[in-house]
Scaffold this active site. Structure first.
Site, short mmCIF file in Angstrom:
data_model
loop_
_atom_site.label_atom_id
_atom_site.label_comp_id
_atom_site.label_asym_id
_atom_site.label_seq_id
_atom_site.Cartn_x
_atom_site.Cartn_y
_atom_site.Cartn_z
N TYR A 140 25.65 45.30 16.39
CA TYR A 140 25.70 44.89 17.81
C TYR A 140 27.02 44.18 18.04
O TYR A 140 27.36 43.24 17.31
CB TYR A 140 24.53 43.98 18.19
N ASP A 241 33.36 40.99 13.17
CA ASP A 241 32.78 40.37 14.35
C ASP A 241 31.90 39.22 13.88
O ASP A 241 30.78 39.43 13.40
CB ASP A 241 31.97 41.42 15.12
N LYS A 270 30.32 32.77 21.03
CA LYS A 270 29.03 32.08 21.01
C LYS A 270 29.12 30.59 20.67
O LYS A 270 29.39 29.80 21.55
CB LYS A 270 28.07 32.83 20.09
C1 LIG Z 1 26.56 38.21 21.31
C2 LIG Z 1 27.46 39.06 20.49
C3 LIG Z 1 28.55 39.72 21.08
C4 LIG Z 1 28.83 39.68 22.56
O1 LIG Z 1 29.15 38.41 23.00
P1 LIG Z 1 29.00 38.05 24.58
O2 LIG Z 1 29.55 36.68 24.69
O3 LIG Z 1 27.54 38.16 24.89
O4 LIG Z 1 29.80 39.08 25.32
C5 LIG Z 1 29.37 40.47 20.26
N1 LIG Z 1 29.13 40.56 18.93
C6 LIG Z 1 28.11 39.92 18.34
C7 LIG Z 1 27.93 40.04 16.85
C8 LIG Z 1 27.22 39.16 19.10
O5 LIG Z 1 26.18 38.56 18.51
#
Ligand SMILES: *Cc1c(COP(=O)(O)O)cnc(C)c1O
Length: 445
Positions: A140, A241, A270
């Site tokens: 994700y 990520d 986050k």
């Molecule tokens: C939440 C998340 C995103 C997206 O971040 P947003 O601030 O919601 O756009 C991307 N990658 C990972 C692994 C995430 O958990």
């Protein structure tokens, strides 16, 4: 509530057949205060973000001080202390190879920036045919177009946006699980895919060690090491990520540290701002930056609210606060209590797995539960835990007390015990205001 229902759209929600909502009027520490006066113990950190809880005095003060100076100025042609100080701090706490910081407005945008950096890097290197990304299933990376293209193609949104989402190259979910031995044969598919199309691939993008929203699964650090090594042997850039896993959540400051590997490009978000404001950042190496900027080229991205000073100021305060405390012990303790507290769920009918990594605790159900009943059962027990799909999971604020954690894990185990097994209708306790008829699953988070 009626005004909300009239106009407001909620995440992954239908406005025609909306799911229940609980209005929050106050939040402090680990508590969310509802309009009816009830206090819920927070088990979600507002989607991995509020690691220090709500209304932390240090974070509040950082924001107040910055508001009293200025709240925003454009970042084109101007700069400011909050951005520079935060960039220095991020470079300081990440591997020394990562030297350049691009501020984005959210996690998804940080991923878009990472992908564009990778593509521009190959244009600068005279290999513009490297246009596609390699990734694993079950990932994700966000909800914008580029990010969606590397989310899991089945439980992600590829089916809805078939012609809009770029075609990328997928291999199976990372294997094996975190504490199981990695075998060389676990790389067979990756090896084959790279042999076939390695020279068309710009980069590999993965969530290191813990796949979050795509299934809350931790995989062997050995897999990550082997993946990185193999991809590099075909020239691919490596994008990590760490938007969900960064800032201590898996027990190390960044999840990549479990594997001892370093990417070319890193995304954070986050918990970066302690959950106060939206901010992401994409870091890269000197080599990537140099290739992107070859022959007088510039990197072509620049959000209006880039490096927002309020977000940068609170991010710096949150990260400094984290580093100043015993976060390793805190997260390890959290993990121990989650493991002990969730363990009884393993014996419950309908439970497929119970797992904990760092400060993330997961109960995986065998079947799709009635999400509304489960959510109501959790709120009735005084906790805020938001199930998605077959997962009931928690990533509590680091400031949670032992009592908070017990409240969260007890509620999870009890609610799963009550709702997960499909009982005959006469046995279904109706909760006021919550429909008991089966819902289509919420697909995300
Ligand atoms: C939440 C998340 C995103 C997206 O971040 P947003 O601030 O919601 O756009 C991307 N990658 C990972 C692994 C995430 O958990």
């Amino acid at each position: 509530m009626a005004r909300d229902r009239r106009h407001v759209w909620h995440p992954y929600a239908s406005v025609v057949d909306p799911t229940p909502l609980w209005p929050v009027v106050d939040a402090h520490g680990t508590r969310l205060v509802l309009a009816d006066g009830r206090e819920l113990v927070d088990g979600m950190s507002s989607w991995w973000a509020a690691i220090h809880g709500y209304r932390h005095p240090v974070l509040d003060r950082a924001l107040h001080e910055q508001v009293d100076r200025f709240s925003h100025v454009m970042f084109g042609g101007l700069t400011h202390e909050p951005a520079v100080a935060l960039a220095e701090l991020l470079v300081d706490i990440t591997p020394p190879e990562l030297t350049r910081v691009f501020f984005a407005d959210s996690g998804s945008v940080a991923v878009e920036v990472a992908v564009k950096l990778a593509l521009q890097h190959w244009q600068g290197r005279g290999q513009p045919e490297r246009q596609h990304l390699l990734t694993v299933r079950g990932g994700y990376h966000g909800d914008t177009a580029g990010a969606m293209s590397v989310c899991d193609p089945v439980n992600g949104m590829h089916g809805l946006f078939r012609d809009y989402v770029a075609k990328q190259v997928f291999v199976g979910r990372p294997r094996p699980a975190f504490d199981e031995p990695f075998l060389d044969s676990d790389m067979d598919e990756v090896r084959e895919v790279l042999r076939m199309s390695g020279d068309r691939l710009a980069a590999v993008i993965v969530e290191p060690v813990l796949q979050g929203t795509g299934g809350m699964r931790a995989y062997a650090p050995g897999y990550l090491r082997a993946l990185v090594e193999l991809c590099r042997s075909y020239g691919l850039l490596v994008i990590f990520d760490e938007i969900a896993t960064g800032f201590g959540r898996t027990g190390t400051l960044f999840a990549m540290e479990h594997a001892g590997v370093v990417p070319d490009i890193l995304c954070v978000g986050k918990a970066l701002t302690g959950g106060y404001l939206t901010l992401g950042a994409t870091l890269c190496t000197d080599a990537v930056a140099a290739a992107v900027c070859a022959d007088g080229a510039a990197f072509m991205h620049g959000p209006t609210f880039m490096a927002n000073p309020l977000a940068c100021a609170v991010a710096r305060a949150s990260t400094s606060l984290l580093l100043a405390g015993p976060w390793q012990e805190t997260v390890a303790h959290l993990g121990e209590l989650l493991r002990a507290g969730l363990e009884p769920a393993r014996e419950l009918p309908g439970v497929a797995d119970v797992r904990v990594l760092g400060g993330v605790g997961v109960i995986e159900l065998a079947d799709q539960p009635d999400a509304r009943r489960l959510q109501a059962a959790l709120v009735d027990r005084g906790v805020w835990v938001r199930p998605f799909g077959r997962l009931v999971y928690t990533m509590p604020p680091y400031i949670s007390s032992d009592e908070d954690l017990a409240a969260v894990t007890d509620a999870m185990v009890e609610a799963v015990g009550e709702v997960a097994v499909h009982r005959p209708p006469h046995d279904q306790r109706r909760t006021s205001g919550v429909s008991a008829h089966p819902r289509p699953p919420e697909v995300r988070r």
